[in-house]
Design an enzyme around this catalytic site. Structure first.
Site, PDB file in Angstrom:
ATOM      1  N   GLU A 112     -95.760 -58.765-102.568  1.00 21.73           N
ATOM      2  CA  GLU A 112     -96.507 -58.377-101.366  1.00 21.73           C
ATOM      3  C   GLU A 112     -97.716 -59.026-101.089  1.00 21.73           C
ATOM      4  OE1 GLU A 112     -97.866 -56.120 -98.191  1.00 21.73           O
ATOM      5  OE2 GLU A 112     -95.984 -56.799 -98.902  1.00 21.73           O
ATOM      6  N   HIS A 115     -97.494 -62.610-100.256  1.00 21.57           N
ATOM      7  CA  HIS A 115     -97.224 -62.775 -98.675  1.00 21.57           C
ATOM      8  C   HIS A 115     -98.523 -62.476 -97.685  1.00 21.57           C
ATOM      9  CE1 HIS A 115     -95.734 -60.708 -94.875  1.00 21.57           C
ATOM     10  NE2 HIS A 115     -95.039 -61.994 -94.866  1.00 21.57           N
ATOM     11  N   HIS A 364     -80.103 -65.923 -93.653  1.00 23.75           N
ATOM     12  CA  HIS A 364     -79.526 -65.516 -92.318  1.00 23.75           C
ATOM     13  C   HIS A 364     -80.932 -65.171 -91.615  1.00 23.75           C
ATOM     14  CE1 HIS A 364     -76.542 -63.875 -89.886  1.00 23.75           C
ATOM     15  NE2 HIS A 364     -77.075 -62.727 -89.623  1.00 23.75           N
TER      16      HIS A 364
END
Length: 409
Positions: A112, A115, A364
């Site tokens: 986290e 990021h 994806h």
């Protein structure tokens, strides 16, 4: 009462410092590599690099979400009030002891925070891009346009508008605010989905600027295409944005495994579905607006709606790629669209049939973001030609009329 802790700015200062350090390397590389180039080429290089790193950030954001690391540090901007998980070892250990299978672990906390560091670095790059564009624009407005050498005129006017990077800067600040809300609102599905859409819009904004600088530096105009093809581009882009929103809604509601068969779902072509619950937008994760647990049929509705929409988007992308392939100037975009559409089909099936593997899920999301970039690229490299007919032959002929001395603005 000691209120100093309420106003502790240390975490955000350290976060900003980390962002500056991360951005410093790419900035030095771009400026040294393009030291002798004109402003258009330098700004183009910086924009392309920022676009690339923003795309990487989008992939890492998907990785953060899919590994359930979004609440690895359940506060913002720091981690339990610290600049990094290293300073929050005790708090993380306590949270993990209280909930061994919960969202807080040392590994998830680092995912986290990395990021957040990367996001701040991208923000610094976009801030630099906006500032550099305004500086170049002011200098160009004061100086007369050069006309003695071929190509200098286009490079001089390569930053006709500084509003694009300014708007991009505002957008990335808004995106940061949604990132903070994602944590403080405990993965509220609507906020997380909007955060994903915000990342796609940010990629599109950077792509628009990159194409603009490249066209200006090369002294060329967008390729004229028929109104029908231009409308097809716009319609396919709109369908893709809607599909990305629906895909984000599937992911944020953890509805991927509601259907583990293809092409049927739960041994039925039309399984039991509760669309009212599934598409109730303003609610917390896993519950209805009244606080009741979400029915499995609601998750099925979310998943199956995304699947049905995917059929339409896949066909639209295929038709558009086939049409663009007939235009020489837009053939690269056609090949990218076809390849990415197949990638989306493969990773989408992999998510369903293989139980949502991490690699397929991240790819994806990346494929969807890449499709948005390619469609934006195609939109910027084409323009409506009122004189063109709707036949593919005339589209092909229009693709060769890309000289700025022959094409009309």
């Amino acid at each position: 009462m000691d209120t100093s802790s309420l106003y502790d700015l240390t975490p955000i200062v350290w976060l900003m410092a980390a962002g500056v350090l991360i951005a410093l390397g790419p900035l030095v590389w771009v400026w040294r590599r393009n030291a002798g180039a004109g402003p258009a080429r330098r700004l183009h290089a910086l924009t392309v690099l920022t676009l690339f790193l923003t795309f990487d950030l989008t992939l890492f954001g998907a990785f953060t979400r899919l590994t359930d690391s979004g609440l690895g540090c359940p506060d913002w901007p720091g981690c339990y009030g610290n600049a990094s998980p290293a300073g929050a070892r005790h708090e993380i250990a306590m949270a993990q002891a209280a909930q061994p299978t919960g969202p807080v672990t040392h590994g998830k906390a680092w995912v986290e925070m990395v990021h957040r560091y990367l996001a701040t670095g991208v923000g610094v790059l976009i801030l630099t891009l906006a500032g550099a564009t305004w500086i170049v624009r002011r200098r160009q407005r004061r100086a007369p346009p050069p006309s003695s050498k071929e190509g200098e005129g286009a490079d001089h006017h390569a930053t006709l508008s500084a509003w694009w990077p300014a708007f991009t800067l505002v957008w990335v600040c808004l995106q940061g605010a949604f990132g903070a809300l994602t944590v403080t609102w405990r993965l509220f599905p609507a906020i997380v989905t909007l955060h994903l859409l915000g990342a796609v819009v940010l990629l599109a904004l950077l792509c628009i600027q990159a194409v603009h600088y490249r066209q200006a530096a090369a002294q060329r105009l967008p390729t004229p295409v028929s109104p029908a093809l231009r409308n097809g581009l716009v319609l396919t882009t709109a369908l893709l944005v809607l599909q990305i929103a629906m895909g984000g809604w599937v992911s944020t509601n953890y509805a991927v495994l509601a259907c583990t068969q293809f092409p049927t779902c739960q041994n039925s072509w039309w399984p039991a579905m509760n669309f009212a619950q599934g598409f109730e937008i303003w609610r917390h994760l896993g519950v209805t607006g009244e606080g009741q647990p979400l029915d499995f049929s609601a998750l099925t509705a979310i998943h199956y709606a995304h699947r049905l929409m995917a059929y339409a988007v896949f066909v639209a992308l295929g038709v558009l790629a086939w049409r663009l392939r007939r235009i020489g100037a837009l053939r690269p975009q056609a090949h990218w669209l076809a390849g990415l559409a197949l990638l989306q089909l493969a990773t989408g099936l992999g998510n369903v049939l293989l139980g949502w593997p991490l690699a397929a899920a991240v790819l994806h999301t990346g494929g969807a973001a890449a499709l948005a970039v390619v469609l934006t690229w195609a939109l910027c490299e084409s323009r409506r030609n009122a004189a063109a007919q709707t036949s593919p032959a005339n589209d092909n002929a229009a693709g060769h009329n890309n000289n700025p001395r022959k094409a009309t603005a």
